[in-house]
Design a protein around this motif. Structure first.
Motif, PDB file in Angstrom:
ATOM      1  N   TYR A 175       0.864  -1.171   0.000  1.00 46.26           N
ATOM      2  CA  TYR A 175       0.000   0.000   0.000  1.00 46.26           C
ATOM      3  C   TYR A 175       0.903   1.224   0.000  1.00 46.26           C
ATOM      4  O   TYR A 175       2.121   1.106   0.084  1.00 46.26           O
ATOM      5  N   GLY A 176       0.330   2.407  -0.064  1.00 42.41           N
ATOM      6  CA  GLY A 176       1.143   3.618  -0.131  1.00 42.41           C
ATOM      7  C   GLY A 176       2.056   3.802   1.064  1.00 42.41           C
ATOM      8  O   GLY A 176       3.213   4.178   0.932  1.00 42.41           O
ATOM      9  N   ASP A 177       1.553   3.511   2.256  1.00 44.56           N
ATOM     10  CA  ASP A 177       2.338   3.770   3.452  1.00 44.56           C
ATOM     11  C   ASP A 177       2.690   2.511   4.241  1.00 44.56           C
ATOM     12  O   ASP A 177       3.274   2.597   5.317  1.00 44.56           O
ATOM     13  N   SER A 178       2.349   1.343   3.724  1.00 41.44           N
ATOM     14  CA  SER A 178       2.619   0.105   4.475  1.00 41.44           C
ATOM     15  C   SER A 178       2.682  -1.093   3.540  1.00 41.44           C
ATOM     16  O   SER A 178       2.287  -1.021   2.380  1.00 41.44           O
ATOM     17  N   VAL A 179       3.167  -2.181   4.090  1.00 39.45           N
ATOM     18  CA  VAL A 179       3.204  -3.460   3.384  1.00 39.45           C
ATOM     19  C   VAL A 179       2.567  -4.505   4.298  1.00 39.45           C
ATOM     20  O   VAL A 179       2.927  -4.607   5.471  1.00 39.45           O
ATOM     21  N   VAL A 180       1.631  -5.271   3.761  1.00 39.55           N
ATOM     22  CA  VAL A 180       0.975  -6.326   4.525  1.00 39.55           C
ATOM     23  C   VAL A 180       1.577  -7.660   4.098  1.00 39.55           C
ATOM     24  O   VAL A 180       1.644  -7.962   2.910  1.00 39.55           O
ATOM     25  N   VAL A 181       2.042  -8.422   5.071  1.00 37.48           N
ATOM     26  CA  VAL A 181       2.637  -9.724   4.814  1.00 37.48           C
ATOM     27  C   VAL A 181       1.783 -10.773   5.502  1.00 37.48           C
ATOM     28  O   VAL A 181       1.521 -10.684   6.696  1.00 37.48           O
ATOM     29  N   ARG A 182       1.358 -11.773   4.749  1.00 43.52           N
ATOM     30  CA  ARG A 182       0.611 -12.895   5.306  1.00 43.52           C
ATOM     31  C   ARG A 182       1.356 -14.166   4.975  1.00 43.52           C
ATOM     32  O   ARG A 182       1.884 -14.320   3.883  1.00 43.52           O
ATOM     33  N   TRP A 183       1.405 -15.071   5.924  1.00 44.69           N
ATOM     34  CA  TRP A 183       2.094 -16.325   5.687  1.00 44.69           C
ATOM     35  C   TRP A 183       1.323 -17.459   6.329  1.00 44.69           C
ATOM     36  O   TRP A 183       0.563 -17.269   7.264  1.00 44.69           O
ATOM     37  N   ALA A 184       1.548 -18.649   5.778  1.00 41.82           N
ATOM     38  CA  ALA A 184       0.892 -19.852   6.284  1.00 41.82           C
ATOM     39  C   ALA A 184       1.804 -21.048   6.053  1.00 41.82           C
ATOM     40  O   ALA A 184       2.387 -21.192   4.980  1.00 41.82           O
ATOM     41  N   PRO A 185       1.946 -21.900   7.059  1.00 43.44           N
ATOM     42  CA  PRO A 185       2.749 -23.117   6.884  1.00 43.44           C
ATOM     43  C   PRO A 185       2.033 -24.093   5.968  1.00 43.44           C
ATOM     44  O   PRO A 185       0.805 -24.181   5.962  1.00 43.44           O
ATOM     45  N   GLY A 186       2.810 -24.832   5.187  1.00 40.73           N
ATOM     46  CA  GLY A 186       2.245 -25.757   4.213  1.00 40.73           C
ATOM     47  C   GLY A 186       2.035 -27.170   4.720  1.00 40.73           C
ATOM     48  O   GLY A 186       1.558 -28.020   3.976  1.00 40.73           O
ATOM     49  N   SER A 187       2.373 -27.438   5.979  1.00 40.28           N
ATOM     50  CA  SER A 187       2.173 -28.780   6.525  1.00 40.28           C
ATOM     51  C   SER A 187       1.886 -28.686   8.016  1.00 40.28           C
ATOM     52  O   SER A 187       2.205 -27.683   8.666  1.00 40.28           O
ATOM     53  N   THR A 188       1.300 -29.720   8.551  1.00 45.06           N
ATOM     54  CA  THR A 188       1.012 -29.732   9.982  1.00 45.06           C
ATOM     55  C   THR A 188       2.299 -29.781  10.791  1.00 45.06           C
ATOM     56  O   THR A 188       2.368 -29.194  11.875  1.00 45.06           O
ATOM     57  N   HIS A 189       3.303 -30.465  10.266  1.00 40.52           N
ATOM     58  CA  HIS A 189       4.596 -30.525  10.969  1.00 40.52           C
ATOM     59  C   HIS A 189       5.184 -29.133  11.124  1.00 40.52           C
ATOM     60  O   HIS A 189       5.621 -28.742  12.208  1.00 40.52           O
ATOM     61  N   LEU A 190       5.208 -28.367  10.053  1.00 36.89           N
ATOM     62  CA  LEU A 190       5.741 -27.012  10.105  1.00 36.89           C
ATOM     63  C   LEU A 190       4.887 -26.131  11.011  1.00 36.89           C
ATOM     64  O   LEU A 190       5.393 -25.275  11.723  1.00 36.89           O
ATOM     65  N   TRP A 191       3.595 -26.323  11.012  1.00 33.26           N
ATOM     66  CA  TRP A 191       2.682 -25.561  11.872  1.00 33.26           C
ATOM     67  C   TRP A 191       3.056 -25.764  13.343  1.00 33.26           C
ATOM     68  O   TRP A 191       3.173 -24.811  14.111  1.00 33.26           O
ATOM     69  N   LYS A 192       3.271 -27.013  13.727  1.00 30.14           N
ATOM     70  CA  LYS A 192       3.609 -27.325  15.118  1.00 30.14           C
ATOM     71  C   LYS A 192       4.969 -26.764  15.507  1.00 30.14           C
ATOM     72  O   LYS A 192       5.134 -26.198  16.587  1.00 30.14           O
ATOM     73  N   VAL A 193       5.946 -26.918  14.629  1.00 30.07           N
ATOM     74  CA  VAL A 193       7.292 -26.414  14.914  1.00 30.07           C
ATOM     75  C   VAL A 193       7.278 -24.893  15.004  1.00 30.07           C
ATOM     76  O   VAL A 193       7.867 -24.305  15.917  1.00 30.07           O
ATOM     77  N   ALA A 194       6.604 -24.241  14.076  1.00 35.01           N
ATOM     78  CA  ALA A 194       6.569 -22.779  14.054  1.00 35.01           C
ATOM     79  C   ALA A 194       5.829 -22.227  15.270  1.00 35.01           C
ATOM     80  O   ALA A 194       6.175 -21.153  15.770  1.00 35.01           O
ATOM     81  N   ASN A 195       4.827 -22.930  15.762  1.00 36.29           N
ATOM     82  CA  ASN A 195       4.134 -22.471  16.966  1.00 36.29           C
ATOM     83  C   ASN A 195       5.046 -22.531  18.184  1.00 36.29           C
ATOM     84  O   ASN A 195       4.928 -21.709  19.089  1.00 36.29           O
ATOM     85  N   LYS A 196       5.940 -23.502  18.221  1.00 36.90           N
ATOM     86  CA  LYS A 196       6.881 -23.605  19.340  1.00 36.90           C
ATOM     87  C   LYS A 196       8.014 -22.599  19.210  1.00 36.90           C
ATOM     88  O   LYS A 196       8.387 -21.933  20.164  1.00 36.90           O
ATOM     89  N   VAL A 197       8.590 -22.498  18.014  1.00 36.48           N
ATOM     90  CA  VAL A 197       9.779 -21.676  17.789  1.00 36.48           C
ATOM     91  C   VAL A 197       9.409 -20.226  17.486  1.00 36.48           C
ATOM     92  O   VAL A 197      10.054 -19.302  17.942  1.00 36.48           O
ATOM     93  N   GLY A 198       8.381 -20.034  16.683  1.00 28.63           N
ATOM     94  CA  GLY A 198       7.966 -18.699  16.291  1.00 28.63           C
ATOM     95  C   GLY A 198       8.513 -18.313  14.926  1.00 28.63           C
ATOM     96  O   GLY A 198       9.182 -19.091  14.257  1.00 28.63           O
ATOM     97  N   TYR A 199       8.215 -17.102  14.528  1.00 26.60           N
ATOM     98  CA  TYR A 199       8.661 -16.568  13.249  1.00 26.60           C
ATOM     99  C   TYR A 199       9.535 -15.347  13.491  1.00 26.60           C
ATOM    100  O   TYR A 199       9.389 -14.639  14.482  1.00 26.60           O
TER     101      TYR A 199
END
Length: 64
Positions: free
Chosen positions: A33-57
């Motif tokens: 956008y003019g004054d900002s950037v929106v970033v959305r992300w999603a893990p592609g597997s349940t394994h990555l979802w679980k690991v990312a919830n523990k470790v974070g981004y």
């Protein structure tokens, strides 16, 4: 002969399964956008979802 064929197929399937690389994918979508950037992300597997919830981004801005 049938027994040898069965053993061969069994070994072949075990070898091919063992060599299969399991890669986790992170899907990212951005919108500028003019004054900002929106970033959305999603893990592609349940394994990555679980690991990312523990470790974070960690999101870092990169300048060209």
């Amino acid at each position: 002969m049938k027994k040898a064929y069965f053993i061969f197929l069994s070994l072949l399937s075990i070898i091919s399964y063992g060599q299969e690389a399991k890669q986790d994918t992170l899907y990212v979508a951005t919108q500028s956008y003019g004054d900002s950037v929106v970033v959305r992300w999603a893990p592609g597997s349940t394994h990555l979802w679980k690991v990312a919830n523990k470790v974070g981004y960690y999101v870092e801005r990169k300048k060209n």
